[in-house]
Design a protein around this motif. Structure first.
Motif, PDB file in Angstrom:
ATOM      1  N   TYR A  63     -11.087  -5.456   2.420  1.00 54.22           N
ATOM      2  CA  TYR A  63     -10.684  -6.575   3.253  1.00 54.22           C
ATOM      3  C   TYR A  63      -9.170  -6.529   3.457  1.00 54.22           C
ATOM      4  CZ  TYR A  63      -9.749 -11.472   4.356  1.00 54.22           C
ATOM      5  OH  TYR A  63      -9.301 -12.619   4.934  1.00 54.22           O
ATOM      6  N   ALA A  64      -8.718  -6.632   4.694  1.00 58.17           N
ATOM      7  CA  ALA A  64      -7.277  -6.552   4.978  1.00 58.17           C
ATOM      8  C   ALA A  64      -6.566  -7.816   4.486  1.00 58.17           C
ATOM      9  CB  ALA A  64      -7.060  -6.364   6.471  1.00 58.17           C
ATOM     10  N   HIS A  65      -5.604  -7.645   3.604  1.00 62.41           N
ATOM     11  CA  HIS A  65      -4.875  -8.785   3.029  1.00 62.41           C
ATOM     12  C   HIS A  65      -4.066  -9.494   4.120  1.00 62.41           C
ATOM     13  CE1 HIS A  65      -1.934 -10.941   0.533  1.00 62.41           C
ATOM     14  NE2 HIS A  65      -2.823 -10.839  -0.445  1.00 62.41           N
ATOM     15  N   LYS A  68       0.583  -9.109   6.452  1.00 66.50           N
ATOM     16  CA  LYS A  68       0.594  -7.942   7.355  1.00 66.50           C
ATOM     17  C   LYS A  68       1.795  -7.036   7.102  1.00 66.50           C
ATOM     18  CE  LYS A  68      -1.996 -10.288  10.961  1.00 66.50           C
ATOM     19  NZ  LYS A  68      -1.836 -11.321  12.007  1.00 66.50           N
ATOM     20  N   ARG A  71       1.161  -4.260   4.602  1.00 65.56           N
ATOM     21  CA  ARG A  71       0.029  -3.343   4.812  1.00 65.56           C
ATOM     22  C   ARG A  71       0.533  -1.954   5.191  1.00 65.56           C
ATOM     23  NH1 ARG A  71      -3.620  -6.863   9.051  1.00 65.56           N
ATOM     24  NH2 ARG A  71      -4.230  -8.547   7.640  1.00 65.56           N
ATOM     25  N   HIS A  75      -3.608   1.866   7.999  1.00 61.31           N
ATOM     26  CA  HIS A  75      -4.799   1.442   7.249  1.00 61.31           C
ATOM     27  C   HIS A  75      -4.606   0.000   6.792  1.00 61.31           C
ATOM     28  CE1 HIS A  75      -6.297   5.584   7.029  1.00 61.31           C
ATOM     29  NE2 HIS A  75      -5.047   5.924   6.766  1.00 61.31           N
ATOM     30  N   PRO A  76      -4.995  -0.973   7.636  1.00 62.32           N
ATOM     31  CA  PRO A  76      -4.727  -2.380   7.303  1.00 62.32           C
ATOM     32  C   PRO A  76      -5.365  -2.826   5.987  1.00 62.32           C
ATOM     33  CG  PRO A  76      -6.112  -2.177   9.273  1.00 62.32           C
ATOM     34  CD  PRO A  76      -5.636  -0.810   8.943  1.00 62.32           C
ATOM     35  N   GLU A  77      -6.428  -2.151   5.549  1.00 58.93           N
ATOM     36  CA  GLU A  77      -7.082  -2.543   4.297  1.00 58.93           C
ATOM     37  C   GLU A  77      -6.288  -2.096   3.069  1.00 58.93           C
ATOM     38  OE1 GLU A  77      -7.834  -0.174   6.470  1.00 58.93           O
ATOM     39  OE2 GLU A  77      -9.671   0.910   5.929  1.00 58.93           O
ATOM     40  N   THR A  79      -2.773  -2.321   1.018  1.00 55.83           N
ATOM     41  CA  THR A  79      -1.466  -2.950   0.796  1.00 55.83           C
ATOM     42  C   THR A  79      -0.682  -2.004  -0.103  1.00 55.83           C
ATOM     43  OG1 THR A  79      -2.282  -5.203   1.042  1.00 55.83           O
ATOM     44  CG2 THR A  79      -0.367  -4.924  -0.369  1.00 55.83           C
ATOM     45  N   VAL A 269      -6.098  -2.565  -2.931  1.00 52.76           N
ATOM     46  CA  VAL A 269      -7.139  -3.051  -2.008  1.00 52.76           C
ATOM     47  C   VAL A 269      -7.725  -4.361  -2.525  1.00 52.76           C
ATOM     48  CG1 VAL A 269      -7.860  -0.886  -0.895  1.00 52.76           C
ATOM     49  CG2 VAL A 269      -8.887  -1.554  -3.093  1.00 52.76           C
TER      50      VAL A 269
END
Ligand SMILES: O=C(O)CCC(=O)C(=O)O
Ligand SMILES: [Fe+2]
Length: 275
Positions: A63-65, A68, A71, A75-77, A79, A269
């Motif tokens: 899940y993308a934190h 932003k 990130r 890969h937005p998922e 961090t 993640v």
């Protein structure tokens, strides 16, 4: 594979495995150890990004934190913790350096479906300091005085990112408005069936059905019961550690006490239950 318990109630390390290729039987032992011990560290891994994603997906959906700015750009998922620690003027950015250190907390309580787990992979570790501290929500519940247990009863808590202090510095301006979501404060873990004190002083805004002064007083009181003797595990990082904790039964906090000029970098993640 070798499994060593590390703390009196929570924490275990796993040695002698390569998480890039685990058969189901071995993974099942790792997963059960995790449920039993709340937080596990698999040592000595050498991972590419896809290896980390593939292993993490065995625990649930990535899940993308909401932060932003921290990130990975492609890969937005993912961090990345501990990078861009210094501002352009050379001053330490306390929000990056101290991320996760303000309060004992559980990740993702601000979502309707809170994070099941958080997993970190250690790329660079400072010469000293920078531990992550963990504590058991089960122990907090078990030690809760009867009067307090009755006061909380089946009440729900309202949670937002940043809570009453609106601590939203890691979020972009447009992402700083949150509507509380409501979770039972005494929560039964869906997989172990054990009860825990599901609580986060930095995210909770109110306790359902109480006037503000009583709600604030109860929040203060519950905060003092989160950490119980013998229910902590302090993780001393080594490069190559893959650590996953169960946000449904574990509090954590970063120590933020390492030499700031040294690197402390993790891939991270957030994991939600499978749909
Ligand atoms: O950096 C750490 O030790 C943990 C930070 C934290 O709270 C998190 O990643 O959720
Ligand atoms: Fe956290």
């Amino acid at each position: 594979m070798q499994v060593n318990k590390l703390g009196p109630q929570i924490g275990a390390e796993i040695l002698g495995v390569d998480i890039r290729n685990l058969d189901q039987e071995t993974f099942d032992v790792i997963y059960q150890t995790w449920l039993d011990c709340n937080v596990i560290a698999v040592r000595d891994q050498a991972l590419e990004l896809d290896d980390f994603f593939n292993y993490s997906r065995r625990f649930g959906n990535l899940y993308a934190h909401p932060s932003k700015s921290t990130r990975h750009p492609e890969h937005p998922e993912l961090t990345i913790l501990g990078v861009n620690k210094f501002n352009a003027d050379g001053k330490l950015d306390k929000v990056i350096y101290g991320r996760g250190s303000d309060n004992w907390h559980t990740d993702g309580a601000y979502d309707e479906i809170p994070f099941k787990a958080t997993q970190l992979y250690a790329l660079a570790i400072p010469s000293h300091g920078g531990d992550t501290l963990f504590a058991s929500m089960y122990a907090a519940y078990d030690a809760l005085p009867q009067t307090l247990r009755a006061q909380v009863g089946n009440r729900l808590g309202g949670f937002t990112y940043g809570g009453r202090r609106k601590a939203t510095a890691l979020l972009n301006q447009e992402d700083r408005d949150w509507t509380p979501v409501w979770h039972p404060i005494i929560r039964t873990h869906p997989e172990t069936g054990r009860k825990g004190l599901y609580f986060d002083p930095g995210k909770i805004v109110a306790i359902e059905g109480l006037p503000k002064n009583e709600s604030d007083a109860l929040i203060d009181e519950l905060t003092t019961h989160m950490i119980q003797p013998d229910a902590e595990y302090h993780h001393k990082w080594r490069t190559g550690d893959v650590v996953i904790w169960d946000n449904r039964c574990t509090y954590h906090r970063a120590a933020a006490d390492y030499p700031p000029e040294e690197d402390r970098i993790h891939w991270r993640v957030s994991i939600k239950p499978p749909a």
